[in-house]
Design a protein around this motif. Structure first.
Motif, short mmCIF file in Angstrom:
data_model
loop_
_atom_site.label_atom_id
_atom_site.label_comp_id
_atom_site.label_asym_id
_atom_site.label_seq_id
_atom_site.Cartn_x
_atom_site.Cartn_y
_atom_site.Cartn_z
N TYR A 4 34.97 29.98 45.39
CA TYR A 4 34.84 31.20 46.20
C TYR A 4 33.45 31.80 46.01
O TYR A 4 32.89 31.73 44.91
CB TYR A 4 35.89 32.24 45.78
CG TYR A 4 37.29 31.93 46.26
CD1 TYR A 4 37.81 32.54 47.39
CD2 TYR A 4 38.08 31.02 45.57
CE1 TYR A 4 39.09 32.27 47.83
CE2 TYR A 4 39.38 30.73 46.00
CZ TYR A 4 39.87 31.36 47.13
OH TYR A 4 41.13 31.08 47.58
N HIS B 159 34.45 34.39 50.27
CA HIS B 159 34.54 33.26 51.19
C HIS B 159 34.93 32.02 50.39
O HIS B 159 34.31 31.73 49.37
CB HIS B 159 33.18 33.00 51.86
CG HIS B 159 32.72 34.14 52.71
ND1 HIS B 159 32.96 34.20 54.06
CD2 HIS B 159 32.06 35.28 52.39
CE1 HIS B 159 32.45 35.32 54.54
NE2 HIS B 159 31.92 36.01 53.54
N ARG B 160 35.90 31.26 50.91
CA ARG B 160 36.34 30.07 50.20
C ARG B 160 35.62 28.83 50.71
O ARG B 160 35.35 28.72 51.91
CB ARG B 160 37.85 29.91 50.38
CG ARG B 160 38.45 28.82 49.50
CD ARG B 160 39.94 28.94 49.40
NE ARG B 160 40.60 28.63 50.66
CZ ARG B 160 41.88 28.28 50.75
NH1 ARG B 160 42.63 28.24 49.67
NH2 ARG B 160 42.42 28.02 51.91
N GLN C 247 34.48 40.63 43.56
CA GLN C 247 34.42 41.15 44.93
C GLN C 247 35.81 41.24 45.52
O GLN C 247 36.70 40.48 45.13
CB GLN C 247 33.58 40.20 45.82
CG GLN C 247 32.16 39.95 45.35
CD GLN C 247 31.23 41.14 45.57
OE1 GLN C 247 31.66 42.20 45.98
NE2 GLN C 247 29.95 40.97 45.27
N GLU C 248 35.97 42.17 46.48
CA GLU C 248 37.27 42.33 47.15
C GLU C 248 37.59 41.10 48.01
O GLU C 248 38.64 40.52 47.93
CB GLU C 248 37.25 43.58 48.05
CG GLU C 248 37.41 44.90 47.28
CD GLU C 248 38.73 45.01 46.54
OE1 GLU C 248 39.78 44.83 47.19
OE2 GLU C 248 38.72 45.23 45.31
N ARG C 249 36.61 40.73 48.87
CA ARG C 249 36.85 39.61 49.78
C ARG C 249 35.78 38.55 49.57
O ARG C 249 34.60 38.81 49.71
CB ARG C 249 36.82 40.10 51.23
CG ARG C 249 37.90 41.14 51.50
CD ARG C 249 37.88 41.62 52.92
NE ARG C 249 38.28 40.57 53.84
CZ ARG C 249 38.35 40.74 55.15
NH1 ARG C 249 38.05 41.89 55.68
NH2 ARG C 249 38.72 39.75 55.95
N HIS D 32 39.72 32.92 42.08
CA HIS D 32 39.78 33.42 43.47
C HIS D 32 39.29 34.86 43.62
O HIS D 32 39.24 35.37 44.73
CB HIS D 32 41.21 33.29 44.01
CG HIS D 32 42.21 34.03 43.16
ND1 HIS D 32 42.46 33.68 41.85
CD2 HIS D 32 42.98 35.11 43.43
CE1 HIS D 32 43.37 34.52 41.36
NE2 HIS D 32 43.69 35.39 42.28
#
Length: 478
Positions: free
Chosen positions: A72, A63-64, A59-61, A49
């Motif tokens: 991700y 996309h799932r 990465q910090e954020r 994740h």
């Protein structure tokens, strides 16, 4: 034999080692011999994740995937690029109810690719997946038990509508993963984040003092020359860290890769005397004293690992100081047990922002490493960089800049100018050069400005120490 971008190398039969890779032309230190995308690759279970499943960047954020809720990605571009490899996996995970372990996922990705393209020579590959070594016959009872468990899990996960493979072929694929899985690192090369199969890289044989190194850069592995290579020379890489006596390296290679190392450094035990050196001079310690201190060091390293796992960093520092007190009158400056403690002490003290003491240990560690490692060794480069940053944080700008320049020269060869860590280092080199000029013009003003800057800006915290020295070359399921 050459194919798609692999014109500069050929596969040949290496005496006593099976297949190997040979140079077709001359290479100089730092040259990229070839770059190879993964045949198949997956993110480790523990990091699924936080790491992009396409480019393996942290990465910090992320996309799932809206379908399986498991994969991700950095963004839509990475997600689209992944779809061909993720499509079957996505529906299989949904049907199965959860994602299987990394080994099962990697085996499945390999077999879906074979289903799409056949098991012959893939684009740009010198050998087919069928022809890779699996060493299943050499497995221990414990490894055979794990293999059977993996195969059972695989059959539960593998969809009935996909091509069905025989048990022997499935066990071949798991054997290939077991002894040829290559560790993928994050964009800065500091943490192992996944495992992949690279058929061309698998052909490079091991040497403890190799002429090539392997770096994961921008989604591909690069095989880079460490020294001058002439046409016809065998291309070798090291499967294990050199910082171990030949007997230990040979044991590790036999256990993990099922072969006896016959390289010159192992046969002649080159540098073993340095790695086991006792203090020289008039008050030379007895063999018995050396043995006692080495045993004490081994016991301390076990305690240190336990304390690190629990995040008890002040306890780690205490154990290191106690151990160094016993080691210093007895062990030589290049003794690997002394160097291991110096490395841990400098890293943990830097994290705790006790930079002056950390810098002293880091300097001694680097002095020892320079006498042992190949001058163009990636692990040496990373250690010199860490020591340079520690000196810089300690306000020792001359030594800091010197070490950062030395690290930059090594990493230009081992990682190349486009690697994120080399780019970071170039920024540090320019910054420390500027500070050094200021220091040389007016020492008093330099320290005044440094003090003011530190008051206004929280000093950069060093990354939390990890229990991995640096990602090892091949991924071995423990």
């Amino acid at each position: 034999m050459t194919k798609g971008g692999m014109e500069s190398v050929e596969v040949f039969t290496s005496e006593g080692k099976g297949r190997g890779l040979k140079a077709q032309k001359e290479f100089l230190p730092g040259d990229v011999i070839f770059a190879e995308p993964a045949y198949a690759a997956v993110v480790f279970d523990s990091l699924t994740h936080v790491i992009c499943h396409t480019c393996f960047k942290r990465q910090e954020r992320l996309h799932r995937c809206g379908q399986c809720k498991f994969a991700y990605y950095c963004d839509r571009t990475c997600q689209r690029a992944a779809w061909l490899n993720h499509k079957n996996e996505c529906s299989a995970i949904k049907k199965h109810g959860k994602a299987p372990t990394e080994n099962i996922r990697l085996a499945a990705r390999i077999m879906w690719k074979i289903e799409r393209e056949g098991s012959g020579l893939a684009e740009g590959c010198l050998v087919s997946i069928d022809d890779l070594q699996n060493h299943v016959d050499s497995f221990s009872e414990e490894e055979k038990k794990e293999l059977r468990a993996d195969m059972e899990s695989f059959l539960e996960f593998w969809p009935p509508q996909s091509q069905q493979f025989g048990m022997q072929f499935i066990s071949h694929i798991f054997g290939v993963i077991n002894c040829n899985g290559f560790t993928l690192s994050d964009q800065r090369g500091l943490q192992a984040v996944g495992v992949g199969i690279f058929p061309n890289l698998c052909q490079a044989n091991h040497d403890c003092w190799p002429n090539c190194t392997v770096i994961f850069n921008n989604g591909k592995i690069e095989l880079r020359a460490l020294s001058k290579i002439s046409p016809g020379d065998e291309l070798t890489v090291s499967y294990v860290d050199f910082l171990n006596v030949s007997e230990e390296r040979r044991k590790q290679l036999k256990k993990q890769y099922y072969f006896d190392c016959t390289c010159e450094h192992c046969k002649k035990q080159i540098k073993d005397d340095l790695m086991l050196a006792a203090k020289a001079g008039e008050s030379k310690p007895s063999a018995e004293t050396v043995k006692e201190v080495v045993q004490f060091s081994k016991d301390t390293l076990e305690k240190i690992n336990k304390a690190r796992m629990e995040g008890l960093y002040h306890e780690v520092v205490k154990l290191c100081r106690e151990c160094l007190k016993k080691q210093e009158p007895v062990l030589g400056d290049t003794n690997i047990y002394l160097l291991r403690i110096l490395s841990i002490a400098s890293e943990v003290l830097s994290y705790l922002q006790m930079f002056e003491e950390a810098a002293d240990y880091a300097k001694r560690m680097v002095d020892g490493y320079l006498k042992i490692y190949h001058p163009n060794n990636a692990q040496l480069g990373m250690a010199v960089m860490r020591a340079g940053v520690t000196h810089w944080h300690a306000g020792l700008i001359e030594a800091g800049h010197g070490l950062i320049c030395k690290a930059y020269a090594i990493l230009l060869i081992t990682h190349g100018p486009s690697h994120p860590i080399t780019k970071d280092l170039e920024v540090m080199r320019v910054q420390t050069e500027m500070e050094l000029r200021m220091f040389q013009q007016n020492e008093f003003m330099y320290y005044k400005m440094r003090e003011a800057a530190l008051k206004n800006q929280k000093i950069q915290v060093m990354p939390e120490p990890s229990n991995e020295t640096s990602p090892s070359l091949f991924h071995k399921k423990e």
